[in-house]
Design a protein around this motif. Structure first.
Motif, short mmCIF file in Angstrom:
data_model
loop_
_atom_site.label_atom_id
_atom_site.label_comp_id
_atom_site.label_asym_id
_atom_site.label_seq_id
_atom_site.Cartn_x
_atom_site.Cartn_y
_atom_site.Cartn_z
N LEU A 173 3.85 37.65 107.03
CA LEU A 173 4.70 36.57 106.53
C LEU A 173 5.25 36.94 105.16
O LEU A 173 6.25 36.39 104.72
CB LEU A 173 3.92 35.25 106.48
CG LEU A 173 3.45 34.74 107.85
CD1 LEU A 173 2.60 33.48 107.68
CD2 LEU A 173 4.63 34.47 108.76
N GLY A 174 4.59 37.87 104.48
CA GLY A 174 5.11 38.43 103.23
C GLY A 174 6.07 39.56 103.57
O GLY A 174 6.64 39.61 104.66
N SER A 175 6.22 40.49 102.67
CA SER A 175 7.18 41.57 102.91
C SER A 175 6.62 42.65 103.84
O SER A 175 7.30 43.07 104.77
CB SER A 175 7.62 42.19 101.59
OG SER A 175 6.49 42.72 100.90
N SER A 202 12.50 45.06 111.44
CA SER A 202 12.41 43.61 111.23
C SER A 202 11.07 43.08 111.73
O SER A 202 10.39 43.73 112.54
CB SER A 202 13.54 42.91 111.98
OG SER A 202 13.33 43.02 113.39
N ASN A 203 10.70 41.90 111.27
CA ASN A 203 9.47 41.27 111.73
C ASN A 203 9.54 40.96 113.23
O ASN A 203 8.53 41.02 113.92
CB ASN A 203 9.17 40.01 110.93
CG ASN A 203 8.58 40.31 109.58
OD1 ASN A 203 8.21 41.44 109.29
ND2 ASN A 203 8.50 39.30 108.73
N ASP A 238 14.73 50.88 101.82
CA ASP A 238 14.22 49.63 102.40
C ASP A 238 15.07 49.10 103.55
O ASP A 238 14.57 48.36 104.40
CB ASP A 238 14.08 48.56 101.33
CG ASP A 238 12.91 48.81 100.40
OD1 ASP A 238 12.04 49.63 100.75
OD2 ASP A 238 12.86 48.18 99.32
N LYS A 239 16.34 49.48 103.59
CA LYS A 239 17.22 48.97 104.66
C LYS A 239 16.83 49.52 106.04
O LYS A 239 17.25 48.99 107.05
CB LYS A 239 18.68 49.30 104.36
CG LYS A 239 19.02 50.76 104.46
CD LYS A 239 20.47 51.02 104.13
CE LYS A 239 20.76 52.51 104.26
NZ LYS A 239 22.11 52.82 103.88
N THR A 285 11.36 52.33 117.03
CA THR A 285 10.83 52.43 115.66
C THR A 285 9.77 53.52 115.59
O THR A 285 9.30 54.02 116.62
CB THR A 285 10.25 51.08 115.20
OG1 THR A 285 9.25 50.64 116.13
CG2 THR A 285 11.33 50.01 115.08
N VAL A 286 9.40 53.89 114.37
CA VAL A 286 8.46 54.97 114.16
C VAL A 286 7.68 54.70 112.86
O VAL A 286 8.20 54.04 111.95
CB VAL A 286 9.19 56.34 114.11
CG1 VAL A 286 10.14 56.41 112.95
CG2 VAL A 286 8.23 57.50 114.12
#
Length: 166
Positions: free
Chosen positions: A127-129, A15-16, A10-11, A95-96
């Motif tokens: 707005l969630g995960s 980011s959003n 998950d790391k 990102t990918v």
């Protein structure tokens, strides 16, 4: 020898803020694609003395414009993410798109992901995960360089203790 499979950490997930930048650049990319196709089509129609296309473009309704945008979005995301694993925005932010094993998803999964983008309020789902077009298609947007490092380390670790057979 046991065969193990890499599971995404998950790391590595983007980011959003990075996802929002992807979205902005992708919208610009789609609009540029529409513009280029329109200019080429207009040029071809002008060479053939056909004014119907030019008149149709000039009289587009809002609904027709939205349908054109959706069609071009489907083409844009399916081709860029399907063949490169990345759209214009993802190239810019590093990102990918991957599956849970850190691999490029199949073209049918990318198409599913692309179609899920048109679920009403998909953008708000971030707005969630994870956004709906990620969770429904079981895909992730991760930082490409960090993923490569993690996967290399994972595979090197799995080689420890394995005897090479010649």
């Amino acid at each position: 020898m046991t065969k193990t499979t890499y599971i995404l950490d998950d790391k590595l997930i983007a980011s959003n803020g990075s996802r929002f930048i992807n979205y902005i650049f992708d919208i610009v990319g789609i609009l540029c694609l529409i513009f280029i196709v329109t200019v080429i089509a207009t040029f071809i129609m002008a060479l053939t003395d056909s004014n119907e296309f030019i008149q149709w473009i000039g009289n587009l309704s809002d609904l027709e414009g939205q349908i054109i945008f959706i069609v071009f979005s489907i083409i844009y995301y399916t081709l860029t993410e399907g063949f490169f694993g990345r759209s214009l925005g993802k190239f810019i932010t590093g990102t990918v798109v991957v599956n849970e094993n850190g691999e490029r998803p199949s073209l049918d999964i990318i198409l599913k992901r692309t179609l899920c983008r048109f679920i009403p309020f998909d953008a708000i789902s971030f707005l969630g995960s994870r956004g709906w077009h990620d969770s429904i298609s079981d895909t992730y947007v991760v930082r490409k360089k960090e993923l490569a490092k993690e996967m290399k380390l994972f595979h090197e670790f799995n080689l420890i203790g394995n005897n090479e057979v010649v």
